[in-house]
Design a protein around this motif. Sequence first.
Motif, PDB file in Angstrom:
ATOM      1  N   PHE A  43       0.842  -1.277  -0.031  1.00  0.00           N
ATOM      2  CA  PHE A  43      -0.028  -0.014  -0.110  1.00  0.00           C
ATOM      3  C   PHE A  43       0.856   1.273  -0.009  1.00  0.00           C
ATOM      4  CE2 PHE A  43      -2.470   3.379   1.464  1.00  0.00           C
ATOM      5  CZ  PHE A  43      -3.736   3.354   0.902  1.00  0.00           C
ATOM      6  N   SER A  44       0.856   2.081  -1.060  1.00  0.00           N
ATOM      7  CA  SER A  44       1.675   3.155  -1.322  1.00  0.00           C
ATOM      8  C   SER A  44       0.904   4.295  -1.218  1.00  0.00           C
ATOM      9  CB  SER A  44       2.388   2.928  -2.642  1.00  0.00           C
ATOM     10  OG  SER A  44       3.428   4.035  -2.766  1.00  0.00           O
ATOM     11  N   LYS A  67      -2.661   3.942  10.059  1.00  0.00           N
ATOM     12  CA  LYS A  67      -3.500   2.776  10.827  1.00  0.00           C
ATOM     13  C   LYS A  67      -4.427   2.273   9.531  1.00  0.00           C
ATOM     14  CE  LYS A  67      -5.654   4.055  14.375  1.00  0.00           C
ATOM     15  NZ  LYS A  67      -6.243   5.087  15.280  1.00  0.00           N
ATOM     16  N   SER A  68      -4.759   3.208   8.575  1.00  0.00           N
ATOM     17  CA  SER A  68      -5.816   2.907   7.466  1.00  0.00           C
ATOM     18  C   SER A  68      -5.152   2.022   6.461  1.00  0.00           C
ATOM     19  CB  SER A  68      -6.267   4.098   6.654  1.00  0.00           C
ATOM     20  OG  SER A  68      -7.094   3.924   5.484  1.00  0.00           O
ATOM     21  N   ALA A  69      -3.886   2.370   6.368  1.00  0.00           N
ATOM     22  CA  ALA A  69      -2.962   1.376   5.292  1.00  0.00           C
ATOM     23  C   ALA A  69      -2.597   0.044   5.731  1.00  0.00           C
ATOM     24  CB  ALA A  69      -1.503   2.251   5.463  1.00  0.00           C
ATOM     25  N   ALA A  70      -2.497  -0.005   7.333  1.00  0.00           N
ATOM     26  CA  ALA A  70      -2.264  -1.239   7.761  1.00  0.00           C
ATOM     27  C   ALA A  70      -3.358  -1.970   7.820  1.00  0.00           C
ATOM     28  CB  ALA A  70      -1.931  -1.173   9.399  1.00  0.00           C
ATOM     29  N   ILE A  71      -4.611  -1.528   8.022  1.00  0.00           N
ATOM     30  CA  ILE A  71      -5.872  -2.052   8.056  1.00  0.00           C
ATOM     31  C   ILE A  71      -6.333  -2.869   6.663  1.00  0.00           C
ATOM     32  CG2 ILE A  71      -8.643  -1.793   8.385  1.00  0.00           C
ATOM     33  CD1 ILE A  71      -7.587   0.152  10.712  1.00  0.00           C
ATOM     34  N   ARG A  72      -5.971  -1.955   5.672  1.00  0.00           N
ATOM     35  CA  ARG A  72      -6.115  -2.558   4.316  1.00  0.00           C
ATOM     36  C   ARG A  72      -5.249  -3.549   3.996  1.00  0.00           C
ATOM     37  NH1 ARG A  72      -7.222   2.701   0.496  1.00  0.00           N
ATOM     38  NH2 ARG A  72      -8.384   4.097   1.581  1.00  0.00           N
ATOM     39  N   SER A  96       0.388  -0.853  15.318  1.00  0.00           N
ATOM     40  CA  SER A  96       0.236  -2.166  16.039  1.00  0.00           C
ATOM     41  C   SER A  96      -1.285  -2.298  16.556  1.00  0.00           C
ATOM     42  CB  SER A  96       1.223  -2.571  16.847  1.00  0.00           C
ATOM     43  OG  SER A  96       2.565  -2.664  16.309  1.00  0.00           O
ATOM     44  N   SER A  97      -1.580  -1.274  17.062  1.00  0.00           N
ATOM     45  CA  SER A  97      -2.792  -1.272  17.667  1.00  0.00           C
ATOM     46  C   SER A  97      -4.097  -1.487  16.881  1.00  0.00           C
ATOM     47  CB  SER A  97      -3.176  -0.201  18.624  1.00  0.00           C
ATOM     48  OG  SER A  97      -3.179   1.061  17.753  1.00  0.00           O
ATOM     49  N   ALA A  98      -3.925  -1.219  15.483  1.00  0.00           N
ATOM     50  CA  ALA A  98      -5.086  -0.994  14.703  1.00  0.00           C
ATOM     51  C   ALA A  98      -5.409  -2.322  13.955  1.00  0.00           C
ATOM     52  CB  ALA A  98      -4.695  -0.005  13.580  1.00  0.00           C
ATOM     53  N   VAL A  99      -4.407  -3.227  14.148  1.00  0.00           N
ATOM     54  CA  VAL A  99      -4.649  -4.663  13.417  1.00  0.00           C
ATOM     55  C   VAL A  99      -4.154  -5.591  14.219  1.00  0.00           C
ATOM     56  CG1 VAL A  99      -3.846  -3.782  11.241  1.00  0.00           C
ATOM     57  CG2 VAL A  99      -2.203  -4.530  12.516  1.00  0.00           C
ATOM     58  N   THR A 100      -4.493  -6.920  14.075  1.00  0.00           N
ATOM     59  CA  THR A 100      -4.380  -8.031  14.850  1.00  0.00           C
ATOM     60  C   THR A 100      -3.019  -8.927  14.206  1.00  0.00           C
ATOM     61  OG1 THR A 100      -5.625  -9.588  13.269  1.00  0.00           O
ATOM     62  CG2 THR A 100      -6.822  -8.390  15.091  1.00  0.00           C
ATOM     63  N   ILE A 101      -2.547  -8.536  13.141  1.00  0.00           N
ATOM     64  CA  ILE A 101      -1.314  -8.951  12.677  1.00  0.00           C
ATOM     65  C   ILE A 101       0.035  -8.407  13.141  1.00  0.00           C
ATOM     66  CG2 ILE A 101      -2.250 -10.166  10.709  1.00  0.00           C
ATOM     67  CD1 ILE A 101      -1.387  -7.737   8.988  1.00  0.00           C
ATOM     68  N   PRO A 102       1.399  -8.887  13.250  1.00  0.00           N
ATOM     69  CA  PRO A 102       2.316  -8.333  13.956  1.00  0.00           C
ATOM     70  C   PRO A 102       2.963  -7.198  13.095  1.00  0.00           C
ATOM     71  CG  PRO A 102       2.595 -10.774  13.773  1.00  0.00           C
ATOM     72  CD  PRO A 102       1.515 -10.503  12.941  1.00  0.00           C
ATOM     73  N   LEU A 103       3.801  -6.375  13.729  1.00  0.00           N
ATOM     74  CA  LEU A 103       4.396  -5.243  12.951  1.00  0.00           C
ATOM     75  C   LEU A 103       5.846  -5.558  13.346  1.00  0.00           C
ATOM     76  CD1 LEU A 103       4.770  -2.421  11.652  1.00  0.00           C
ATOM     77  CD2 LEU A 103       4.969  -1.696  13.979  1.00  0.00           C
ATOM     78  N   LEU A 104       6.751  -5.482  12.052  1.00  0.00           N
ATOM     79  CA  LEU A 104       8.271  -5.795  12.083  1.00  0.00           C
ATOM     80  C   LEU A 104       8.984  -4.716  12.262  1.00  0.00           C
ATOM     81  CD1 LEU A 104      10.639  -7.900  12.130  1.00  0.00           C
ATOM     82  CD2 LEU A 104      10.505  -7.695   9.685  1.00  0.00           C
ATOM     83  N   HIS A 105       9.212  -4.048  13.570  1.00  0.00           N
ATOM     84  CA  HIS A 105       9.930  -2.853  13.790  1.00  0.00           C
ATOM     85  C   HIS A 105      11.236  -2.827  13.161  1.00  0.00           C
ATOM     86  CE1 HIS A 105      11.214   0.641  15.849  1.00  0.00           C
ATOM     87  NE2 HIS A 105       9.863   0.973  16.326  1.00  0.00           N
ATOM     88  N   ILE A 106      11.554  -1.813  12.416  1.00  0.00           N
ATOM     89  CA  ILE A 106      12.927  -1.563  11.742  1.00  0.00           C
ATOM     90  C   ILE A 106      13.779  -1.380  12.852  1.00  0.00           C
ATOM     91  CG2 ILE A 106      12.721   0.863  11.753  1.00  0.00           C
ATOM     92  CD1 ILE A 106      13.617   0.789   8.622  1.00  0.00           C
ATOM     93  N   ALA A 107      13.798  -1.029  13.987  1.00  0.00           N
ATOM     94  CA  ALA A 107      14.892  -0.719  14.840  1.00  0.00           C
ATOM     95  C   ALA A 107      15.368  -2.039  15.465  1.00  0.00           C
ATOM     96  CB  ALA A 107      14.371   0.244  15.992  1.00  0.00           C
ATOM     97  N   ASP A 108      14.571  -2.909  15.455  1.00  0.00           N
ATOM     98  CA  ASP A 108      14.919  -4.125  16.195  1.00  0.00           C
ATOM     99  C   ASP A 108      15.957  -5.184  15.410  1.00  0.00           C
ATOM    100  OD1 ASP A 108      13.261  -3.479  18.378  1.00  0.00           O
ATOM    101  OD2 ASP A 108      11.521  -4.681  17.568  1.00  0.00           O
ATOM    102  N   PRO A 109      15.817  -5.321  14.133  1.00  0.00           N
ATOM    103  CA  PRO A 109      16.779  -6.167  13.345  1.00  0.00           C
ATOM    104  C   PRO A 109      18.008  -5.462  13.214  1.00  0.00           C
ATOM    105  CG  PRO A 109      14.826  -5.673  11.983  1.00  0.00           C
ATOM    106  CD  PRO A 109      14.484  -5.479  13.393  1.00  0.00           C
ATOM    107  N   THR A 110      17.872  -4.228  13.244  1.00  0.00           N
ATOM    108  CA  THR A 110      19.131  -3.320  13.065  1.00  0.00           C
ATOM    109  C   THR A 110      19.869  -3.284  14.244  1.00  0.00           C
ATOM    110  OG1 THR A 110      17.963  -1.651  11.581  1.00  0.00           O
ATOM    111  CG2 THR A 110      19.933  -0.810  12.567  1.00  0.00           C
ATOM    112  N   ALA A 111      19.093  -3.253  15.314  1.00  0.00           N
ATOM    113  CA  ALA A 111      20.098  -3.297  16.890  1.00  0.00           C
ATOM    114  C   ALA A 111      20.591  -4.781  16.878  1.00  0.00           C
ATOM    115  CB  ALA A 111      19.124  -2.976  17.826  1.00  0.00           C
ATOM    116  N   GLU A 112      19.858  -5.858  16.351  1.00  0.00           N
ATOM    117  CA  GLU A 112      20.237  -7.102  16.538  1.00  0.00           C
ATOM    118  C   GLU A 112      21.898  -7.276  15.798  1.00  0.00           C
ATOM    119  OE1 GLU A 112      19.659  -9.387  18.764  1.00  0.00           O
ATOM    120  OE2 GLU A 112      17.911  -8.088  19.502  1.00  0.00           O
TER     121      GLU A 112
END
Length: 233
Positions: A43-44, A67-72, A96-112
């Motif tokens: 969704f762009s 939130k609208s983009a995530a819901i779509r 994250s709160s708008a959907v029931t599926i996970p969000l892959l946060h950009i900072a976490d894999p970067t930090a790892e």
Amino acid sequence: MSQKTIGLIGGMSWESSAEYYRIINQETQRRLGGVHSAQSLLFSVDFDEIKQLQHAGEWDRLAEHMKSAAIRLERGGADFIVICTNTMHRLADEVSSAVTIPLLHIADPTAERIKAAGHKRIGLLGTAFTMEQDFYKGRLQQRHGLDVIVPDADDRQVVHEVIYKELVLGKINPESRQAYRNIIARLIERGAGAIILGCTEIMLLVSGEDSAVPLFDTTTIHAVAAVDHALKA
């Protein structure tokens, strides 16, 4: 091998979203072989409106867009969400709160990746929002124990303006590359053992040869992490 469907919120800017799409599909093909490609939905958004709202500080209105983009994407069959921009992770909790599926946060894999390489004190380049607000630095510091430093005020302005006046338009200027090199060198002088390219467009301008210490490109790291998640059994 079955794949999860990656839901991409893109267009911020489309220049970096195109890199996400390329990296995700190339990495999927590299792992699975043949003519495999990634199963994804994109969704762009129209970035002009997003940019204006960012600079006006209209984060509540921006949250509704995100939130609208995530819901779509969830309704379309996405199994998880990837926000294809560092700055808009300011609204990660709202998404994250708008959907029931996970969000892959950009900072976490970067930090790892940074911790796996043995780095502790790191320099952060990005938009002024990313460098100055706590949503990104704070996550790296509090959740991952990294020591994050940012350029001084004048250098932050240069980094920000190059992103919004050049990189999001696909303009690559040698003078701006040299300015970024100088800013990176000043962060290294302050003790940065590595640099986070914390805006998804910066990888269009600078590469490893522009820095005396390792660069961690969040676009590539995040896109590869999306493939990891999509192919995880």
